[in-house]
Each structure stands twice: as C-alpha cells, then as structure tokens.
Design an enzyme around this catalytic site. Structure first.
Site, short mmCIF file in Angstrom:
data_model
loop_
_atom_site.label_atom_id
_atom_site.label_comp_id
_atom_site.label_asym_id
_atom_site.label_seq_id
_atom_site.Cartn_x
_atom_site.Cartn_y
_atom_site.Cartn_z
N GLU A 87 0.79 -1.23 0.00
CA GLU A 87 0.00 0.00 0.00
C GLU A 87 0.82 1.28 0.00
O GLU A 87 0.81 2.04 0.98
CB GLU A 87 -0.97 0.00 1.18
CG GLU A 87 -2.00 -1.09 1.10
CD GLU A 87 -3.20 -0.87 2.03
OE1 GLU A 87 -3.16 0.08 2.83
OE2 GLU A 87 -4.17 -1.63 1.92
N GLU A 114 -5.40 -8.40 -0.04
CA GLU A 114 -6.15 -8.18 1.20
C GLU A 114 -7.61 -7.92 0.85
O GLU A 114 -7.90 -7.26 -0.15
CB GLU A 114 -5.64 -6.96 1.98
CG GLU A 114 -4.33 -7.18 2.69
CD GLU A 114 -3.86 -5.94 3.46
OE1 GLU A 114 -4.71 -5.14 3.90
OE2 GLU A 114 -2.63 -5.81 3.62
C1 PNW Z 1 -4.70 -2.04 5.18
N1 PNW Z 1 -8.19 3.36 4.32
O1 PNW Z 1 -4.72 -0.73 5.60
C2 PNW Z 1 -3.36 -2.56 5.64
O2 PNW Z 1 -2.60 -3.14 4.64
C3 PNW Z 1 -3.46 -3.44 6.85
O3 PNW Z 1 -2.23 -3.42 7.53
C4 PNW Z 1 -4.62 -3.01 7.71
O4 PNW Z 1 -4.66 -3.65 8.95
C5 PNW Z 1 -5.88 -3.29 6.91
O5 PNW Z 1 -5.85 -2.66 5.65
C6 PNW Z 1 -7.16 -2.89 7.63
O6 PNW Z 1 -7.18 -1.52 7.88
C7 PNW Z 1 -5.65 0.21 5.25
O7 PNW Z 1 -8.45 4.22 5.20
C8 PNW Z 1 -6.02 1.13 6.21
O8 PNW Z 1 -8.67 3.47 3.17
C9 PNW Z 1 -6.86 2.16 5.89
C10 PNW Z 1 -7.34 2.29 4.60
C11 PNW Z 1 -6.98 1.37 3.63
C12 PNW Z 1 -6.14 0.34 3.96
#
Ligand code: PNW
Length: 492
Positions: free
Chosen positions: A209, A398
């Site tokens: 990401e 994911e």
């Molecule tokens: C991902 N958003 O994070 C990460 O790759 C993980 O480590 C995390 O635990 C998981 O998704 C769940 O949150 C994100 O705000 C966090 O759009 C926030 C966002 C997207 C991905």
C-alpha cells in the site's frame, strides 16, 4: 434451462397463478414451497477456477510482538506509537499477538481453515536493525522457522518485504522515504532476503500500500512517521517509494532462484461506474488510470501521465527518465488490496473524461468508518487492472472487514456482519473470475485480530478472535464460513 433458479415450467406456473390473481403463497401451499425448496437446494454458485488459491494475510508489526528480541532494531512504528494521542487506546505492538513465540499455533489456525496460502511480512528492522547495514542473521532466522512450519503444513508462503515498519535508523539518517537513499537501502535488504528465502518462498510482494503509507505517513500524520509535508514533498516521497519498488524488483531478479515471482501489493484507488453503461465503464477505467498515476500506472506504463504532471504542476516530483525505467521493471503479478469503492464515477460532462460523484452522507460503512460497503469494488478493481494494462496475473492481497465481534453468553462470536460483507465481495470476485479476469488467489485480511495501527486494538479484522490479555485465539463464525468457501471453492 433455469430462470434465476426456477425451472421454466415452474416459472410458467407462477405466471399463470399471477394471471389468475392468485398469489403464489396461497396457491403454492406446502407442496409448492417444498418443490421450490428442492429446486433451490439444487442451485449451485459457479465455482472459482480449480487452481484458485485461498489464503489469509497478516503483517509483521501488527502481530509479532517481541520488538526487542534477537537483535531487532526499532522501527518508525515503535517510535510513533509512543507519541501522545497517536494511537486511540494508547496501546503499542510491543507484544501484539505474541506471534513471534506462537507462530506454530498460528500456522495451525491457517491449516484449520483449509487455506493453502499465507501472506505475511518480513520486519526489515529484524534483518537490518541499525544504520550500519550489517545484517542480523537471527532476525531472518525467525522467517526461516515460519516458512519451514508453513511448508510442513502444506501452506504456500507469500512474503511482503515492506509493510510499513521502516528501521528507525533510516528515518534518522536519511529522513526515511524522503530520500532516495532509503529506496536503495530497500533494494539491498530485498536482495539479501531473497537470496536466503527464495529456495522456499516463490512469491514476493515488494511494498504494501504505497498510497496509504504516503498519504497517512506524510500527508495527514495518521501513520508513522507522522509528518504533514507540502504537496511537492509528498509527491517526492511517493516517487521514492515507487523507485524503491522498482529497485527491489531488480534485486529480487538478481538474487532470486529461478521461478521467483515478484510484484507490488497496492490499495489502488478503485473507481466504480455508478451505473453500468459502456460510457460509464470507460469513464471508470480512465479515472482508475489517472487516480493511480503516481504509482501503479507509473509501474505499468513507465511514465507519469500528462494529466498527472499537469495537475501537479510545480509540485511534480523531480525524476529522471532512468528512474521511470527502474520503476517500470517488469513484474510477474499485481497484488490488490480491496476494501471499498474509492470513487463512483459517471461519464464526463462538459468535455471531461469522467465525473467523480460525491459520497452521499448516508452511504453505509462497516465498523471502521472509512470502510464503505461496496462489493462491486471487488469486481472492478481486478477487471480495470487486467483491461487497462493487459495484466495476466492478479492476487487479491487483502480483503476483509472490522466488526464489533462481541462474544455472546456462550462465548461464541457470531459475526454475521463480517459474513455478509465477505459473501457479497466474494460473489463479485466470482463474477470477475467467471468472466475470465485473471485473479489467481485471494488473501483474507486477517487471519486473526491484531494491532490495527492508529486504531490500536479497538478494531478487529480477524477470522479468529484474540483475547489480548490471555492470547487465546477463538474462531469466529466467519472462520467456519471461510472454511466452507474454501472447501467448496465457491461462494456459500
Ligand atoms: C490495510 N483506508 O490498511 C493494511 O494493509 C493493513 O495493515 C490493515 O490492517 C488493513 O488494511 C485494515 O485496515 C488500510 O483508510 C487502512 O482506506 C486504511 C485504509 C486502507 C487500507
């Protein structure tokens, strides 16, 4: 011949009843309902391709704990969690799931799901703990043990090299990703690790990401290192991350055994046509290409789009043509983290290519307020990537959701909201694979509840509930759901 699960004869019968003004309820009585039941029970969802790989995902900092063990150096997250007000419950991941010591038990959790693949990340500060660039072999030993345990249990390891836990030493020395020295250090680390694990690990993801780590780490200060930089510098950071990805791809090629495959794992901005007309679909494709111009588009096209450079203007990153060649080093697959639609669009008005639509105030979300529900994102994300860039291999790296997960009196967790979310997203993934979109596998986030970054332990994404006092893992109802999906290789 079936009409939505009804036989043509039965369909005609219902139509006739309706014509007579008799409702199917009264005319059908027990016999009709029983017959309908038999017919429904025969109905099956389309299967996923036979080779489809089902897995779960985690990341190092979110589960391992043991942050001071076996020579691990501090990461930017160890520093960040100690800043006042950054983590909602003031927690740290010093212990987290204690996975560093419990990995054997956790591999059994994966096995019990019937999953055949596992995506984990390697903690860079375990491997290179400080600024000297001297490796700490004990750090990589943990991943040797983990990989051996996975393989012994018939689970294929997929390793992510960077899931946000930058060595603090690189932050102190270079300003982290603000400098291309960090991109080069990342390549050294990638080569070192690949040389030692690619005898057993055949799939490597470079960076998790980029979009999130750049925006939240350097734009809004929600994630480590917690900076709020001007746009020009944010664009420069993104360029360095993209460069780090490309240099790492080259390092994996240079040091990996033959057959080692490598690619990014990105949360692209997913643009969804609000109504599926050919013009809106085209608009969503154009929007996806432009909204991801700073990273995935650059990786797959070897250039920053004209629109991106025009929009950035004086804030455009500084780069050389050679940088773009590195960034676009050929990859073997694209990993996509899919949680939600980022943007609904319709065809352009007033000569534009697309019109982005605002989200209605009542648009629904899951337990995390950012996690908007939009199962069709799971169809459009891989379809756009395959169509726009002719990508032949895609993994969903994911997908999953937070949920309140309150245990009931019997101690069980009936997370039917998570099941609802997963069933709908998997149905859309099934639509994609049924149409030939080349998705090879799916990693559910997450195997178990863990340290959810700024949300601490307050948001739970796991198939297994974790009691962080006792470290007890308990399967939620969604674990049974996922086991059944895997067993039938179909949405259930
Ligand atoms: C991902 N958003 O994070 C990460 O790759 C993980 O480590 C995390 O635990 C998981 O998704 C769940 O949150 C994100 O705000 C966090 O759009 C926030 C966002 C997207 C991905």
């Amino acid at each position: 011949m079936l009409f939505n699960g009804f036989s043509r004869r039965r369909f005609a019968k219902i139509a006739a009843w309706s014509a007579l003004g008799i409702s199917t309820k009264s005319a059908g009585a027990a016999e009709g309902i029983a017959r309908a039941r038999v017919e429904f029970s025969k109905r099956t969802f389309a299967a996923f391709p036979p080779s489809f790989l089902w897995g779960t995902a985690t990341s190092a900092y979110q589960i391992e704990g043991a942050v001071r063990e076996d020579g691990r150096g501090p990461s930017i997250w160890d520093s960040f969690v100690r800043l006042k007000g950054k983590i909602i419950d003031q927690s740290t991941a010093d212990v987290a799931n204690d996975h560093y010591h419990r990995y054997k038990e956790d591999v059994q959790l994966i096995k019990e799901l019937g999953a055949k693949a596992y995506r984990f990340s390697i903690a860079w500060p375990r491997v290179f703990p400080d600024r000297t660039g001297v490796p700490n072999p004990k750090g990589l030993d943990f991943y040797h043990r983990l990989v051996d345990e996975l393989l012994a249990n018939g689970i294929e390891p997929f390793a992510t090299l960077y899931h946000w836990d930058l060595p603090q030493a690189l932050q102190d020395r270079y300003g982290g990703w603000r400098s291309r020295d960090t991109s080069k250090a990342f390549a050294d680390y990638a080569g070192y690790v690949t040389e030692r694990i690619s005898d057993r690990v055949k799939h490597i993801f470079t960076i998790n990401e980029c979009a999130r780590l750049v925006q939240a780490g350097f734009g809004t200060a929600i994630d480590a290192p917690g900076l709020i930089l001007p746009q020009k510098e944010i664009n420069q950071v993104r360029h360095h991350v993209a460069l780090g990805h490309g240099l790492a791809v080259q390092a994996v090629r240079a040091h990996g055994r033959s057959g080692t495959k490598v690619g990014p794992a990105e949360n692209i901005e997913i643009c969804v046509p609000a109504i599926e007309t050919p013009a809106n679909v085209r608009a969503a494709e154009i929007a996806t290409r432009e909204y991801n111009a700073g990273y995935l588009t650059a990786i797959l096209e070897g250039k920053y789009t004209d629109a991106f450079l025009a929009y950035a203007g004086a804030n455009a990153p500084t780069f050389t043509p050679e940088d773009l060649k590195v960034i676009s080093s050929p990859i073997d697959f694209v990993g996509l983290n899919v949680y939600m639609p980022n943007q609904f669009v319709i065809a352009g008005e007033n000569g534009g290519d697309f019109t982005p639509l605002p989200f209605a105030a009542t648009y629904p979300h899951m337990d995390s307020s950012w996690l908007r529900i939009g199962p069709e994102a799971m169809y459009w994300a891989p379809r756009h990537v395959a169509k726009l860039w002719n990508v032949k291999s895609i993994y969903i790296t994911e997908n999953g959701t937070s949920a309140a997960d309150q245990p009931t009196a019997d101690g069980k967790i009936y997370d039917i909201d998570r099941i609802m979310y997963l069933r709908n997203y998997l149905t859309q993934l099934n639509r994609a694979t049924s149409e030939g979109v080349p998705v090879q596998g799916y990693f559910l986030w997450s195997l178990m509840d863990n340290f959810e970054w700024a949300d601490g332990y307050e948001k739970r994404f796991g198939l297994y509930h974790v009691d962080f006092q006792t470290q007890r893992r308990t399967p939620k109802l969604s674990a049974s759901f996922y086991r059944e999906v895997i067993r039938r290789n179909a949405v259930v």
